[in-house]
Design an enzyme around this catalytic site. Structure first.
Site, PDB file in Angstrom:
ATOM      1  N   ASP A  51      -9.343  -3.887  -6.326  1.00  0.00           N
ATOM      2  CA  ASP A  51      -8.756  -2.933  -5.383  1.00  0.00           C
ATOM      3  C   ASP A  51      -9.052  -1.510  -5.844  1.00  0.00           C
ATOM      4  OD1 ASP A  51      -7.305  -1.487  -3.580  1.00  0.00           O
ATOM      5  OD2 ASP A  51      -5.394  -2.473  -3.961  1.00  0.00           O
TER       6      ASP A  51
ATOM      7  N   HIS B 246      -7.650  -4.968  -1.649  1.00  0.00           N
ATOM      8  CA  HIS B 246      -6.419  -4.393  -1.101  1.00  0.00           C
ATOM      9  C   HIS B 246      -5.761  -5.284  -0.052  1.00  0.00           C
ATOM     10  CE1 HIS B 246      -3.870  -0.860  -0.984  1.00  0.00           C
ATOM     11  NE2 HIS B 246      -3.917  -0.830   0.326  1.00  0.00           N
TER      12      HIS B 246
ATOM     13  N   SER C 209       0.826  -1.202   0.000  1.00  0.00           N
ATOM     14  CA  SER C 209       0.000   0.000   0.000  1.00  0.00           C
ATOM     15  C   SER C 209       0.866   1.261   0.000  1.00  0.00           C
ATOM     16  CB  SER C 209      -0.952  -0.038   1.200  1.00  0.00           C
ATOM     17  OG  SER C 209      -1.930   0.971   1.099  1.00  0.00           O
TER      18      SER C 209
END
Length: 443
Positions: free
Chosen positions: A378, A404, A210
Site C-alpha cells: 500500500d 489499499h 483510509s
C-alpha cells in the site's frame, strides 16, 4: 518583501500548471462535445463499443448479484439486494452541516443490547463503499451484523448523502470550505455523540478505512473526551503521511505547490464530472479506466480484486468532496507530516520554515486502544512516519501482499482481515485486551 504575493505561482511551477490546465480543459471540451451528440447517436456508438469490447478484449460475463449491485442507485437498494434494511439518521454538526448516518439492520434481528460498531469511509467516497460487494460474506458490515453487532455507517460532509448545510447550498463556495480539520473537529465527535445517544450506550467501537482512519485519529488527538467513548479504534489501510504519487509528473506538480489545485478546480467540489463519465461508459471499460488511473497514480496492480468485485465496487466508489480537503492531503504529502490544514502555505516559500510552523495533529495523545491493519504493498501509508506518531499502546498487523483497496474488496478479505477485526472487537468489548494482544502476538 513588499512585493510578495501570497497567491503567486512561481516560475518553476508554470510547465506543470500549463500541462495540468491542458488536461483539465481537454476533458471539459470532450464532455461538452459528447453531451451535445444526440442521444440516438450516442446509443448507436455505445452498442458497437460493447460489441467490439467483448470481441477483442474480454468475453467474460458477470453473475446476477454483480449486475444487481452495479445497477443499484443507492445504499438502500444495495442492502435490500442482500436482505438487509437501512435506517437513515441525520446529524447536525456544531458548524451546521447535516450529515447522514446509515444504520444497517437485519429484519429478523433486534438491535437491542448489541455492541455498537461505527464504520467510516475514505476520501471522496461514501457509505456505499462498505457494502458494494457481490458476496455478502465479503462485506465487513454484513459480517459484523451476523456476528451480533449494531452497525452504523458514517458519511463525510459534502458527499452524496451529506450535501446539506443550514446556511449554505452546494452551489456556494462557502459550502466547500472544509478540510480534514473540520471532519476531525466536528463530523467524527458529533457523529459519535449522536450514535451513543440513540443507542443508549456509553461507548462504541470505531472502524475506519483510509481517510476514515486518519480523520478519526485526528479527532481523538484533539478531543480528549472522545477517547472515553471508544472501546477500540481499528484502522484499515490508514492514509497517513503518504510518500507521494508513483507518477513522477503528478508527484512533482502537487509537491511543488499544492495550491495549484485551486487554480485548476476552484474552491468548490472536486471532479463532479466523474459521475458523467461513469454514466456514459460501459462498466467494464470504466473499470479499465479506473484500474489504469490507480496504476499510474499509486502503482497498484489490483490483482487481488476480482473483475466482478471491481464492477460492483467501482460503480459506487466515487463521491463528492471539496478541493480544499484534497489540497490538505497534498500538504501532508509534501511535508510528510500529519498536520492541520496550512492556511498560509505560501508563507513557507516567502519566509522559510524557521519562522513558521504548521501544527501537527498530536496523535501520541490518543488514549483509547488502537489496532492498525496495513498492507505491505500500500503506497498510501508511510509506516515509518506513522509509528513515530502513534501512542505506545497502539498495535499493528501487516498483510504483506495487500494494497489499499484489498482491505475492503480483496478476494481473501474473509481470511486475512475479518477474523482479526472481529477478535479485536470481541476481546476489547469483553475487557480482555491484554489476553488478545498476547494471544495474537501483535508487533
Amino acid at each position: 518583501m513588499s512585493g510578495f504575493n501570497k497567491n503567486q505561482i512561481y516560475w518553476g511551477d508554470y510547465v506543470g500548471v500549463i500541462a495540468a490546465f491542458v488536461g483539465v480543459y481537454t476533458e471539459l471540451v470532450a464532455r461538452i462535445f459528447i453531451y451535445m451528440i444526440p442521444e440516438r447517436v450516442r446509443e448507436w456508438f455505445r452498442v458497437r463499443i460493447i460489441v467490439l469490447y467483448h470481441y477483442y478484449i474480454s468475453s467474460k460475463t458477470t453473475d446476477g448479484m454483480t449486475d444487481a449491485v452495479q445497477k443499484c442507485r443507492n445504499i438502500y437498494e444495495i442492502c435490500e439486494a442482500f436482505g438487509y434494511r437501512v435506517e437513515e439518521h441525520l446529524v447536525r454538526t456544531q458548524d451546521n452541516f447535516i450529515l447522514c448516518l446509515h444504520r444497517i439492520t437485519h429484519p429478523k434481528q433486534s438491535q437491542h443490547k448489541r455492541e455498537v460498531v461505527y464504520c467510516h469511509h475514505g476520501l471522496m467516497t461514501n457509505s456505499e463503499l462498505w457494502v458494494a460487494v457481490n458476496e455478502s460474506e465479503r462485506s465487513l458490515p454484513f459480517v459484523l451484523i451476523e456476528s451480533g453487532y449494531d452497525v452504523w455507517l458514517g458519511n463525510n460532509r459534502g458527499n452524496k448523502y451529506s450535501r446539506k448545510h443550514i446556511t449554505y447550498k452546494p452551489k456556494d463556495e462557502e459550502f466547500w470550505n472544509f478540510s480534514l480539520d473540520d471532519m476531525a473537529m466536528f463530523d467524527i465527535p458529533d457523529t459519535v455523540d449522536y450514535i451513543l445517544r440513540e443507542t443508549g450506550r456509553e461507548k462504541l467501537n470505531y472502524i475506519g478505512f483510509s481517510q476514515g482512519t486518519a480523520q478519526a485519529m485526528a479527532a481523538l488527538s484533539i478531543n480528549p473526551d472522545l477517547n472515553d467513548k471508544v472501546n477500540i479504534f481499528i484502522g484499515l489501510a490508514p492514509a497517513y503521511a503518504p510518500k507521494g504519487f508513483s507518477n513522477y509528473f503528478v508527484d512533482y506538480i502537487v509537491k511543488v505547490n499544492p495550491k495549484i489545485m485551486y487554480h485548476l478546480f476552484g474552491r468548490r467540489c472536486l471532479l463532479p464530472s466523474v459521475t458523467f463519465w461513469q454514466n456514459i461508459c460501459y462498466p467494464p471499460i470504466f473499470v479499465k479506466i479506473v484500474d489504469v488511473s490507480l496504476k499510474i497514480l499509486f502503482n497498484w496492480d489490483l490483482s487481488n480484486i476480482s473483475l466482478n468485485q471491481k464492477l460492483c465496487g467501482y460503480a459506487h466508489l466515487y463521491s463528492f468532496s471539496s478541493v480544499k480537503s484534497v489540497v490538505h492531503w497534498l500538504q501532508i504529502i509534501k511535508n510528510c507530516t500529519f498536520q492541520l490544514y496550512d492556511d498560509d502555505m505560501a508563507l513557507l516559500a516567502g519566509y522559510g520554515s524557521r519562522h513558521y510552523q504548521v501544527p501537527l495533529f498530536p496523535t501520541n495523545n490518543i488514549k483509547c486502544p488502537m489496532l492498525i491493519l496495513w498492507g505491505g504493498k500500500d503506497t498510501l501509508i508511510n509506516m515509518e512516519v506513522m509509528r513515530t506518531a502513534l501512542p505506545p499502546h497502539a498495535k499493528e498487523v501487516s498483510i504483506a501482499h495487500y494494497e489499499h483497496l484489498d482491505f475492503l474488496w480483496g478476494q481473501d478479505v474473509k481470511e486475512e482481515v475479518f477474523p482479526v477485526v472481529i477478535d479485536a472487537l470481541k476481546h476489547h468489548s469483553l475487557g480482555k485486551a491484554k489476553h488478545f494482544v498476547k494471544q495474537n502476538g501483535f508487533h
